[in-house]
Design an enzyme around this catalytic site. Structure first.
Site, short mmCIF file in Angstrom:
data_model
loop_
_atom_site.label_atom_id
_atom_site.label_comp_id
_atom_site.label_asym_id
_atom_site.label_seq_id
_atom_site.Cartn_x
_atom_site.Cartn_y
_atom_site.Cartn_z
CG HIS A 26 7.03 3.44 -21.75
ND1 HIS A 26 7.31 2.19 -22.28
CD2 HIS A 26 8.15 4.20 -21.96
CE1 HIS A 26 8.54 2.20 -22.79
NE2 HIS A 26 9.06 3.39 -22.60
CG ASP A 72 4.62 0.46 -22.43
OD1 ASP A 72 4.60 1.36 -23.28
OD2 ASP A 72 5.66 0.07 -21.87
CB SER A 114 12.29 2.63 -22.35
OG SER A 114 11.76 2.91 -23.62
#
Length: 308
Positions: free
Chosen positions: A270, A238, A122
């Site tokens: 995610h 995601d 991320s």
């Protein structure tokens, strides 16, 4: 595999507990990986809800002969001391410790110093190319659910996703809040550093300087200069990083560069775990379901590292 308790930055103001997961069988020097967290305070397992993606990755890769270093994020341990630091940037929050972690691995006689990699998840994926450039000096970079966009752009598009899923009445309220946030973001780069440090943009503690400093070191700039191997992964389900703006954004930026590999995983979220609800408003519920990082993702990362 064996988990060894370690401390990153033992000599610094912010020592952090961590774990080095080492493969059981070692006939030669082994490759190693530093795991770098996404946004917000997070423990060494990157625990979110009932999931521990970094523990899954560490266990999975060490079974494939790769050592993995994970550690508590600085804001997780020292958040109270740091929250009033108006000059806080991703450098203090993330970058310095990731570089210390890479240096720590280089001192370990069991690890091949020429085969140290970074896995950024991320926001950690967004920062990975900068961490590499500022002293990480990795053999290769793995970006999981990252983005080539600026942080404020991602925040605005996540707000729009939430907006679209609200009823009409709530949409009116949210629209005003989002418009107000947008005007703050638009002005960030017009501020001097000192002005940015005294301008709050989100809640009580997030200052414009945090976004300004990060935005002035865009991930895209570092990536375009990279010649070392890069592996970009994303889950199709995601709802925090998107296929269209992020995964495809990397492809538009880097094209058919020979050093870059891309992989998209059907039905993964995610955290690279099976999608449950698949919508941003149910993120909390999604991550409360205990799951594990998909085995195929771990296999692919291991294979890629061992092929470099």
């Amino acid at each position: 595999m064996a988990d060894e308790k370690i401390v990153i930055g033992a000599e610094t103001k912010y020592p952090l507990n961590g774990i080095l997961t080492i493969p059981t069988e070692m006939n030669a020097l082994v490759p190693a990986v530093v795991l770098v967290h996404g946004s917000g305070p997070s423990d060494m397992d990157a625990k979110i809800g009932d999931n521990r993606p970094f523990k899954d990755i560490a266990d999975g890769l060490s079974e494939k002969g790769i050592a993995v270093l994970r550690y508590d994020k600085r804001t997780f341990v020292y958040g109270k001391e740091m929250k009033n630091d108006t000059g806080l940037s991703v450098k203090e929050e993330t970058i310095e410790d990731a570089i210390l972690a890479a240096d720590f691995l280089r001192q370990d006689s069991r690890i091949d110093p020429s085969k140290i990699f970074i896995i950024g998840h991320s926001m950690g994926g967004m920062l990975a190319p900068r961490i590499d450039a500022e002293g990480g000096n990795f053999a290769g970079i793995i970006i999981m659910a990252g983005s080539p966009r600026k942080l404020e752009e991602i925040m605005m598009s996540q707000n729009d996703d939430v907006l679209n899923s609200l009823n009409k009445f709530l949409q009116l309220i949210a629209k005003k809040q989002i418009a107000s946030l947008s005007s703050k973001f638009d002005n960030i780069y017009n501020l001097s550093d000192e002005e940015a440090k005294s301008t709050k943009v989100l809640g009580k503690y997030v200052r414009a300087y945090y976004l300004k400093e990060m935005g002035e070191h865009p991930s895209a700039d570092y990536l375009q200069e990279l010649e070392k191997p890069v592996f970009i992964l994303q889950g199709e389900k995601d709802f925090q990083a998107t296929i269209e703006k992020d995964f495809e954004g990397y492809k538009q930026l880097l094209g058919d560069n020979q050093n870059v590999t891309y992989k998209l995983y059907p039905n993964l979220n995610h955290l690279f775990m099976p999608s449950v609800y698949g919508e941003i408003l149910k993120a909390k519920k999604e991550y409360k379901v205990p799951q594990n990082v998909d085995q195929q993702v771990i296999n692919d990362i291991a294979e890629w590292i061992l092929s470099v």
